[in-house]
Design a protein around this motif. Structure first.
Motif, short mmCIF file in Angstrom:
data_model
loop_
_atom_site.label_atom_id
_atom_site.label_comp_id
_atom_site.label_asym_id
_atom_site.label_seq_id
_atom_site.Cartn_x
_atom_site.Cartn_y
_atom_site.Cartn_z
N VAL A 454 58.10 -0.57 66.66
CA VAL A 454 57.43 0.41 65.88
C VAL A 454 56.98 1.62 67.24
O VAL A 454 57.31 2.81 67.07
CB VAL A 454 56.17 0.20 65.38
N SER A 455 56.69 0.97 68.14
CA SER A 455 56.21 2.06 69.12
C SER A 455 57.40 2.71 69.75
O SER A 455 57.30 3.98 70.15
CB SER A 455 55.63 1.08 70.37
N PHE A 456 58.63 2.06 70.01
CA PHE A 456 59.75 2.69 70.49
C PHE A 456 60.23 3.78 69.67
O PHE A 456 60.87 4.73 69.94
CB PHE A 456 60.71 1.75 70.81
N LEU A 457 60.11 3.35 68.05
CA LEU A 457 60.72 4.54 67.20
C LEU A 457 59.62 5.95 67.12
O LEU A 457 60.29 6.90 67.06
CB LEU A 457 60.65 3.84 65.72
N LEU A 458 58.42 5.46 67.46
CA LEU A 458 57.62 6.59 67.65
C LEU A 458 57.90 7.37 68.86
O LEU A 458 57.86 8.79 68.88
CB LEU A 458 56.15 6.23 67.35
N VAL A 459 58.10 6.76 69.82
CA VAL A 459 58.55 7.40 71.01
C VAL A 459 59.79 8.44 70.73
O VAL A 459 59.84 9.43 71.11
CB VAL A 459 58.48 6.45 72.38
N SER A 460 60.69 7.72 70.40
CA SER A 460 62.06 8.20 70.19
C SER A 460 61.63 9.55 69.24
O SER A 460 62.53 10.59 69.48
CB SER A 460 62.98 7.36 69.56
N GLY A 461 61.06 9.43 68.20
CA GLY A 461 60.74 10.53 67.34
C GLY A 461 59.92 11.82 68.08
O GLY A 461 60.36 12.80 67.65
N VAL A 462 59.17 11.38 68.61
CA VAL A 462 58.40 12.47 69.57
C VAL A 462 59.51 13.15 70.71
O VAL A 462 59.34 14.35 70.60
CB VAL A 462 57.39 11.72 70.47
N TYR A 463 60.25 12.39 71.20
CA TYR A 463 61.31 12.88 72.11
C TYR A 463 62.23 13.91 71.31
O TYR A 463 62.84 14.87 71.68
CB TYR A 463 61.96 11.79 72.65
N VAL A 464 62.79 13.47 70.03
CA VAL A 464 63.64 14.28 69.35
C VAL A 464 63.27 15.54 68.84
O VAL A 464 63.65 16.47 68.71
CB VAL A 464 64.39 13.25 68.03
N PHE A 465 61.83 15.43 68.25
CA PHE A 465 61.11 16.78 67.49
C PHE A 465 60.52 17.56 68.40
O PHE A 465 60.32 18.62 68.32
CB PHE A 465 60.25 16.09 66.47
N PHE A 466 59.94 16.93 69.63
CA PHE A 466 59.06 17.80 70.37
C PHE A 466 59.61 18.03 71.77
O PHE A 466 59.01 18.81 72.52
CB PHE A 466 57.66 17.14 70.58
#
Length: 467
Positions: A454-466
């Motif tokens: 879950v944490s890694f997916l959230l980190v990846s999401g922040v990287y992709v979108f921000f």
């Protein structure tokens, strides 16, 4: 033998010895530690690593674990834990979530998620008693909440050293870490709740098949009549197998200001001392001394002895001796994990696994996650993982092209996986919650792995979108 093969052998051997053959964890860990030293061609180096690993862990945790065990048992027998659990039930509509939040809030200020777990696990066990929850559920909710913030929120020891080495923007790191840690901790809570439902269904199925339902706790409030092996005293059942019986009138201290103060002080005064000295960049000598976790918890021991004075001196002495013996079992398992971690580090297994992942053509953001996960799996300490992983990745930072904050949080996500027998917390979790190793794998290892994803997916999401 190649270091990666040594690591795989060690992992399989320990799993077989502890889970399948049920050999005592301390012996399993020490035997395997010595044997992998022989496989690596360094038998005398393995002996040195084992003794060094044992000593390091004992010096770090001996006072903390022993003090926590004494405080928990004395407050349990004197009714203090029952009072605290009743207050949580009164003021929280969701006690399981409250435990998760307790762990989340206190592990970073205390600079030790293990200490937060040790302090609050007696409350978790008492809540399991009062609410008829499986202990595996309450312990998991508390533990996963503590690990979530400790792994992700600056200035946790897991994050701060990597932030300095990679020159990260601390303001951004604080915001992103907290943003990711909250849903990660929530995932841990949901997993604990699901685990509790599964355990309840399993026990109910066994009960329907005519098997006796296991007793989860030692003390429960009930108006029932006296039963075999149980002595009834003013609404409290106390099992005789402990060899401990309460004096008349103890239960009466559960009400009133003095009873509440005596219940809370042994837990929360040490906590306040630790947090208070942490608030100073350069605390005065007196605050540094009193706020040291070892000293603070010893103060809690004295307060718990005073709070239990109505039990009588002889009974308090009996309970303290029992708590010390119980903590000794925990410490042996912890020291065994320290021995294994030190021996694996000596063989170079961690570095070999890290280099293997770096050579695979993977999405760049996945590399720091896998490197940290590999190191965590090998040597067990989250803090050590985040001390070593940035050094391995530093030469590759330009090639990876990741912002320092994303790189750090991706590595931190990897420290959730995989917690197993060489992680000291694996044994603390199981021993203090009174769970079998197979249950600890289901609760701590699988729950931590879920939070890591879950944490890694959230980190990846922040990287992709921000970014």
């Amino acid at each position: 033998m190649h270091p990666v093969l040594i690591f795989l052998f060690a992992l399989i051997a320990i799993l077989l010895l502890t889970a399948k053959l049920r050999l005592h964890p301390f012996l399993s860990l020490v035997f395997v530690s010595l044997f992998i030293g022989v496989l690596a061609g360094e038998p005398m180096g393995a002996v040195e690593a084992v003794t060094k690993g044992l000593g390091n862990v004992f010096s770090r945790f001996a006072i903390i674990i022993t003090s926590g065990s004494i405080i928990g048992l004395l407050l349990q027998k004197s009714g203090g834990m029952s009072l605290i659990a009743s207050d949580i039930m009164r003021f929280s509509r969701n006690p399981l979530l409250a435990l998760n939040i307790l762990g989340f809030l206190f592990s970073v200020p205390m600079m030790c998620y293990i200490l937060a777990y040790v302090i609050f696990i007696p409350i978790a066990k008492e809540l399991a008693t009062k609410l008829n929850y499986p202990p595996i559920s309450t312990a998991t909710a508390l533990a996963l909440g503590a690990v979530a913030s400790f792994n992700l929120v600056y200035p946790s020891p897991v994050i701060i050293s990597a932030a300095e080495e990679l020159s990260a923007n601390t303001d951004t790191l604080i915001l992103l870490g907290f943003f990711i840690a909250v849903p990660t901790s929530t995932a841990g809570y949901l997993y604990a709740r699901r685990l509790g439902k599964t355990e309840t269904a399993r026990v109910s199925e066994h009960d329907n098949q005519g098997q006796a339902q296991p007793e989860f706790t030692e003390i429960t409030e009930t108006p029932q009549k006296e039963k075999t092996g149980v002595m009834q005293e003013k609404g409290i059942e106390v099992q005789r197998k402990d060899g401990v019986q309460r004096k008349d009138g103890v239960q009466g201290r559960d009400t009133g200001k003095s009873g509440r103060l005596e219940a809370y002080a042994p837990i929360f005064l040490p906590l306040l001392l630790i947090l208070f000295q942490a608030g100073f960049e350069h605390p005065p000598l007196l605050f540094s001394f009193l706020g040291n976790p070892n000293v603070a918890l010893l103060i809690g021991v004295l307060l718990s002895i005073f709070s239990s004075r109505a039990l009588g001196l002889e009974m308090v002495r009996t309970l303290v001796e029992k708590a010390v013996r119980r903590s000794g079992v925990v410490l042996l398992d912890l020291c065994g994990g320290g021995a294994l971690g030190a021996t694996l580090a000596m063989t170079g297994a961690g570095e070999a696994l890290g280099r293997f992942f770096l050579q695979i053509n993977l999405p760049h953001i996945l590399v720091p996650f896998l490197v940290a996960a590999a190191l965590q799996t090998v040597q067990g300490s989250r803090v050590v993982t985040m001390l070593v992983a940035p050094s391995l990745l530093l030469p590759l930072v330009p090639e990876l092209g990741l912002p320092a904050e994303i790189l750090i949080l991706a590595m931190a996500s990897g420290t959730f996986v995989i917690s197993h027998v060489n992680d000291p917390f694996f044994w603390i979790f199981g021993e203090l919650a009174e769970l079998e190793p197979s249950e600890v794998f289901r609760a701590n290892t699988l729950g931590g792995a879920l939070m890591g994803v879950v944490s890694f997916l959230l980190v990846s999401g922040v990287y992709v979108f921000f970014y």
